[in-house]
Design an enzyme around this catalytic site. Sequence first.
Site: not given
Ligand code: P53
Length: 478
Positions: A178, A376
């Site tokens: 990201e 993801e």
């Molecule tokens: P969490 C911010 C916005 C979108 C995705 O996020 C993000 C983040 C950082 O928080 O992270 C990605 O755990 C990332 C993962 C993360 C996942 O999205 O905040 O690649 O490490 O866990 C979900 O709900």
Amino acid sequence: MYQTAMPKGFLWGGAVAAHQLEGAWNVDGKGPSVADVMTAGANGVPREITDGVVAGKNYPNHEAIDFYHHYKEDIKLMAEMGFKCFRTSIAWTRIFPQGDEEEPNEAGLKFYDDLFDECHKYGIEPVITLHHFEMPWHLVEQYGGWQSRQVIDFFTRYARVVFERYQDKVKYWMTFNEIDNQSAFNNAFLMATNSGIIFKDGQDREAAMYQAAHYELVASALAVKIGHEINPDLQIGCMINFQTVYPATCSPDDALLAQRVGQRRYWFSDVHVHGEYPAEVEAYLNQKGYRPDITEEDRQILREGTVDYVGFSYYNSMTVSAKKVDADHLGDLNESTVDNPYLDKTDWDWEVDPEGLRYALNWLTDRYHKPLFIVENGMGAYDQVTEDGQIHDDYRIDYLRRHISEVEKAVALDGVDLMGYTPWGCIDLVSAGTGQMSKRYGFIYVDKDDEGNGSLQRSRKDSFYWYQQVIASNGAKL
Ligand code: P53
């Protein structure tokens, strides 16, 4: 009607990142990373980044779900779901505990050898990210993170070591997770996790971001070159957080703003894929009077180290309004967003937009003409364990079903070349954004709460059996 099954060889699986599940933060020589100095936040409460590890604070990544000692059991459960691949990252601090050593830590290398062997035992392909929010804390403190050109050398040394070591065990790689999150450069948390930057008072955050991002892009291109030299069969991609951008209305100023937001968010992947900066960003840097250290040699490296595929996460779209900021005054992208009245939200206020994923797949295909990999996707939710000891997570099934259905349209009707699909947090883990355990994404439940209590016992949610039949039918049975 259209074909709902995916092409043969499609990589169904799940995704995690080292720091969010491994735990064992100081075991077998591992050094502290930026993730090890992040406290637990809560829903709507940001995590604090402390000055080193401070006694008495709750650092949820230190133990996480202790995958380090449970990985055999966990990979077995993933195999039971039928996973074809498993996306995780290598913790840089297991290999180079401080980041700037000459020699790697053998115990750290051995752990990933064992993990990858365990995957292959079940025919699961590891998909590996080199840099996923877990930069060595020493590099943050001593070098200012990615603000220092020297970090390129430390990173490429690490990349070379792991490519050489695992080239026969890992075919699919990604460089920076990201990388485009830092387009919201005012967000201290994102800048720390993405780039290891802790801002000083009065620092120009935007200028710092462009400099750090440039060094990351050069490091990424060098890693691609090194990986291909070591083994031309390696598939090395970039990884962006794709947010489909919508104008709030059909007014031309909203449309122009939406285009501009896309330019400022996707220049990172433009450089990864095209090997050069897009005109708009060059013009913007000039206009701002920023003079990042970008050499001719860097530009040559960028041209030579373009990626093989585009990996991306997809959680939501963003809707932007010129009532908030117009295209010519856009800085931090978060200043441009408004709620989309057509979309529902999760308990963490993340908008849910399955069609936006089909849009994303088309948009990326049109722009890059490269294979895509959804690495993801998913919905954080509060799960309840019912009296029978089960977790009936129909909301998770519904979310994933709606998204996969749009993916299938993109592949069957729109001609998108898609390598695979790995939903986020296939086993419950520590949320990156909030540090919570209770923000769960998994098919596999882990008994642990936000205070760190629990048996760490694993169990299968309803979604586990649902995803198992999705994979078994290659996507035909949703
Ligand atoms: P969490 C911010 C916005 C979108 C995705 O996020 C993000 C983040 C950082 O928080 O992270 C990605 O755990 C990332 C993962 C993360 C996942 O999205 O905040 O690649 O490490 O866990 C979900 O709900």
